[in-house]
Enzyme design. Structure first.
Site, mmCIF file in Angstrom:
data_model
loop_
_atom_site.group_PDB
_atom_site.id
_atom_site.type_symbol
_atom_site.label_atom_id
_atom_site.label_comp_id
_atom_site.label_asym_id
_atom_site.label_seq_id
_atom_site.Cartn_x
_atom_site.Cartn_y
_atom_site.Cartn_z
ATOM 1 N N PHE A 149 15.237 24.608 8.801
ATOM 2 C CA PHE A 149 14.001 24.426 8.938
ATOM 3 C C PHE A 149 13.434 24.324 10.497
ATOM 4 O O PHE A 149 14.243 23.755 11.269
ATOM 5 C CB PHE A 149 13.565 22.878 8.574
ATOM 6 N N LYS B 268 10.392 12.099 1.732
ATOM 7 C CA LYS B 268 10.538 13.186 0.620
ATOM 8 C C LYS B 268 11.212 12.540 -0.449
ATOM 9 O O LYS B 268 10.540 11.683 -1.117
ATOM 10 C CB LYS B 268 11.584 14.166 1.166
ATOM 11 N N ASP C 152 21.538 17.258 9.034
ATOM 12 C CA ASP C 152 20.048 16.925 8.916
ATOM 13 C C ASP C 152 20.089 16.523 7.388
ATOM 14 O O ASP C 152 20.534 17.481 6.453
ATOM 15 C CB ASP C 152 19.255 18.049 9.215
#
Ligand code: PLP
Length: 421
Positions: A130, A232, A206
């Site tokens: 990301f 999320k 992460d």
């Protein structure tokens, strides 16, 4: 074997997690397959927001920092997130954003290596990670260079299989996203961490697409640092604060550069010099957005009624079913699975590429099937076992099939890009 919609209805009827869906506010006529980007709203969050704004803020005013537990929220919520990621009490704080938390833990990890193994100057990550993770690493290494600690570089691999060959005695830190945001590829956390440690490097994970999506055991894997999102899979609300994990064995020794007063050992002593708190509190910076942070608990309340093992079982059943139905019912259309077929290697999302993936996804959204699109050509579907039903999987594939058969996606309005695509 699912061959008809009725088979899915039967699966829903016998699903022990099915009642949890009632605790979410989901709009009629929508099949929400984007909880990996923004989780759905727990019904309770509306009353909680009202309570925070009208009671705690409106009536109690500044007394709420103590009386309503505002000041303690990063730690009390952190202890609850800890249970979902294999962390112990007082190892997690909920605070700031994922990007900022990455900056903090990466800086702490580099400082640690600067002391223990000063020759190591390489940070390994994935080119397709990301982007904010790479951007933050870039910003930190540039800052270090500007202030006389030049030579830190990023070494990017193009495929998880290249990790082994990227590890050598130059590597200080390996920074990986546990579940890949595009493909849904899931790393074996324990095996990768052990491999990275064998080479003398530190491991930063992460967990943006892992927390609340797959079972995680940070302490079991002996990882060094971790960060992740609450908006999320944890359903904390848009932009809700992120979390950060530092194991007990690393607390106390290392500091991070965003040394604000909330990370001070005695914040209300108002001393001119910074003295870091002796525990995970030293990873805090300053005053937090309490209204948003207060809603994080509503998502966690729902997780506390089940287990990650039960959620994982249903998640894999949903993703396997989706893969299966797309590949059989939509056979003949140019859809290419880019998510690992091996259930042990995938998170809670499934991605297919299609040459017109952007337009197909916009058409799906107009028909009420909300997934998302990621460059290049990737249609991404997130499955959140707290509220996604087997019948939703069937219906989403039916609508996809209809769009492909009728070329219903091939209209001008489905090719237009918005600010957030
Ligand atoms: C979603 C996501 C982020 C988000 O970072 P923010 O600071 O919340 O914008 C970071 N890293 C990964 C891997 C993500 O998937």
């Amino acid at each position: 074997m699912v061959q008809h919609r009725e088979d899915c209805l039967r699966l829903d009827a016998s699903d022990p997690l099915a009642p949890l869906r009632e605790q979410f506010a989901l709009p009629e006529g929508v099949i929400y397959l984007d909880g990996n980007s923004l989780g759905a709203r727990p019904k309770a969050s509306l009353a909680r927001a009202q309570q925070v704004v009208s009671q705690e803020w409106g009536e109690q005013l500044i007394r709420s920092w103590n009386d309503a537990g505002w000041f303690a929220l990063p730690r009390t919520l952190g202890n609850r997130v800890a249970r979902l990621i294999g962390a112990a009490d007082d190892e997690v704080v909920v605070t700031d954003s994922t990007s900022i938390n990455l900056f903090k833990v990466l800086a702490a990890a580099l400082r640690q290596q600067q002391q223990d193994a000063p020759g190591r100057r390489v940070i390994v990550s994935e080119r397709s990670n990301f982007p904010t993770d790479l951007y933050m690493a870039e910003g930190l290494t540039r800052l270090l260079g500007d202030f006389g600690s030049a030579g830190w570089t990023l070494r990017l691999i193009d495929d998880p299989a290249q990790l082994a060959s990227a590890l050598d005695d130059q590597v200080a830190v390996v920074m990986l996203t546990h579940v890949h945001y595009q493909t849904g590829h899931l790393y074996d956390m324990a095996a990768v961490t052990a491999q990275v440690h064998q080479h003398g490097a530190l491991m930063v994970w992460d967990l943006a697409h892992s927390a609340g999506a797959v079972p995680v055991d940070l302490n079991g894997a002996n990882a060094d640092y971790a960060i992740g999102c609450t908006y999320k899979y944890l359903n904390g609300g848009p932009g809700s604060p992120a979390f950060l994990w530092v194991p007990k064995r690393l607390q106390g020794r290392f500091e991070q550069p965003l040394s604000g007063w909330w990370g001070h050992a005695r914040p209300f002593a108002m001393e001119p010099g910074y003295q870091p708190s002796g525990d995970v509190g030293r990873f805090l910076c300053g005053t937090q957005g309490i209204v948003s942070m207060s809603l994080v608990g509503c998502g966690l309340d729902i997780f506390e009624q089940t287990s990650m093992a039960a959620l994982r079982q249903k998640s894999l059943a949903l993703t396997s079913l989706f893969i299966n139905l797309v590949e059989t019912r939509c056979a003949g259309y140019p859809l290419q699975l880019i998510t690992p077929r091996d259930p042990a290697r995938r998170g809670s999302q499934v991605s297919f590429t299609h040459p017109q993936g952007f337009a197909v996804m916009q058409a799906l959204i107009e028909r009420g099937v909300i997934g998302d699109y990621r460059e290049p050509q990737i249609m991404r579907f997130g499955f959140t076992p707290l509220y996604t039903r087997y019948q939703d999987v069937w219906d989403a594939v039916s609508i996809l099939l209809d769009l492909l058969q009728t070329e219903g996606w091939n209209q001008e309005r489905f090719h237009r890009r918005g600010a957030v695509t």
